[in-house]
Design an enzyme around this catalytic site. Structure first.
Site, short mmCIF file in Angstrom:
data_model
loop_
_atom_site.label_atom_id
_atom_site.label_comp_id
_atom_site.label_asym_id
_atom_site.label_seq_id
_atom_site.Cartn_x
_atom_site.Cartn_y
_atom_site.Cartn_z
N LYS A 273 0.84 -1.21 0.00
CA LYS A 273 0.00 0.00 0.00
C LYS A 273 0.86 1.25 0.00
O LYS A 273 2.05 1.22 0.34
CB LYS A 273 -0.93 0.02 1.23
CG LYS A 273 -0.24 -0.09 2.60
CD LYS A 273 0.34 1.20 3.16
CE LYS A 273 1.16 1.00 4.43
NZ LYS A 273 1.89 2.20 4.85
N ASP B 183 -1.36 -2.02 10.23
CA ASP B 183 -1.61 -2.03 8.78
C ASP B 183 -2.15 -3.37 8.28
O ASP B 183 -2.47 -3.51 7.09
CB ASP B 183 -0.32 -1.72 8.01
CG ASP B 183 0.08 -0.26 8.13
OD1 ASP B 183 -0.76 0.56 8.54
OD2 ASP B 183 1.24 0.05 7.80
#
Ligand code: C5P
Length: 343
Positions: free
Chosen positions: A30, A160
């Site tokens: 990401k 995350d």
């Protein structure tokens, strides 16, 4: 990428004879298009408001039935894997153990990870390994763990990890682990400039606190992401999105690694619509206005001797990588597989 989807949830563990022998799952790396960081809580964590964008740069975890828990990295990975820890300090191993403990079973699997996301680069590669491991082991062990339980396990592994389970684009609050999907029109074309030497996430957060305490950066307000950024993301307007990219960890990352300022400047000079440090750094993400622009920027930076990767997003929210497995594999994916009768 969600290889084990909701269709397999709420099932009892499969009898051993029915469980697949081998599963491949993937989860995306990401970038944070926006990352607003508040003042630290007493436990040291910082409240965040962040916009995650999942990239088509994915980590792949192959889980094979085994008598014990083992981990190896594919030496043919695009990313150098020599020297990576394969013991209990590895987040993938911790993910497998956490899922097995949740299910009350022994963690028996041989894991093989193909790494494509830069290591310690601020792109969530380790989190993606953990997320893909949860998906692969859940399918290998025939658990059908409900999605919200997988999320709770993911959240305990790292801030995350929940996003890596979901992919797509999402607003993250709390520690970045409370997710709300946001509309994103893609593809958005990125050029990632690698730094060659990883950075420690806690060190970057500590440097942010230090700079704020010393008055070198403004005191944090409530962590919020710009509405204009969300609108540009929904519209797929790379120029507008580029103008609103923002990362509170960028200044401390540059302080710790001053050459990142030159990397950002090089990307801007080549006409990138936007440039920012990805997450806690040191990877620099450049947003290009088009695929052709991304190709040009990447070629120019490579000609300067920089190490670059190209990626696009949003990605990772669907489709198992069936083509990653030999056709003969009996139970090839973490998605409901065609060789198994629905129950
Ligand atoms: O949750 P994760 O293990 O990814 O976080 C790594 C480190 O980053 C934490 O130990 C903490 O120092 C820092 N962090 C933080 N606030 C967050 C997320 C991470 O301070 N919201």
């Amino acid at each position: 990428m969600i290889a084990a989807d909701d269709a397999v949830s709420d099932r009892a563990p499969r009898p051993a004879a029915e469980a697949p022998r081998r599963v491949v799952a993937t989860a995306p790396g990401k970038v944070n298009l926006a990352l607003a960081v508040g003042a630290p809580e007493p436990d040291g964590y910082h409240p965040l408001a962040t916009v995650f964008l999942a990239l088509d740069l994915v980590e792949e975890v192959e889980a094979t039935a085994s008598d014990a828990l083992r981990l190896a990295f594919d030496p043919a990975s695009p990313i150098e894997v020599a020297g990576l820890a394969c013991d209990d300090s590895n987040l993938a191993i911790r993910a497998a153990r956490a899922l097995a403990e949740h299910a009350g079973i022994a963690p028996r699997a041989s894991l093989r990870i193909t790494k494509r996301v830069p290591i310690a680069g601020g792109m969530g590669g380790g989190s993606a390994d953990a997320a893909a491991t949860l998906l692969a082991c859940d399918a290998l062990w025939g658990l059908g763990t409900p999605r919200e339980e997988l999320h709770a396990i993911a959240r305990a592994l790292g801030a995350d990890v929940p996003f890596a389970l979901e992919g797509g684009a999402a607003l993250g609050t709390g520690r970045g682990d409370l997710l709300e999907p946001v509309p994103a029109r893609g593809p958005l074309h990125l050029v990632l400039v690698l730094d060659g030497e990883g950075m420690s996430t806690p060190a970057t957060y500590r440097e942010l606190d230090r700079l704020r305490d010393a008055g070198e950066l403004p005191q944090p307000g409530p962590a919020e992401v710009p509405a204009a950024l969300l609108a540009a993301l929904a519209a797929g307007d790379a120029e507008a999105l580029g103008a609103h990219l923002a990362n509170d960890l960028e200044a401390p990352a540059i302080r710790l690694r001053p050459r990142l300022a030159a990397t950002l400047a090089a990307g801007r000079a080549l006409g990138a619509a936007g440039a920012l440090v990805s997450g806690s750094g040191p990877t620099v993400a450049l947003l290009a206005a088009s695929d052709a622009a991304a190709a040009e920027i990447a070629a120019s930076l490579a000609a300067e001797g920089r190490s670059v990767l190209r990626a696009s997003g949003p990605a990772g929210a669907s489709a198992a990588p069936d083509d990653a497995l030999p056709a003969a594999a009996p139970h090839p994916t973490a998605s409901p597989d065609s060789t198994e009768e629905p129950r």
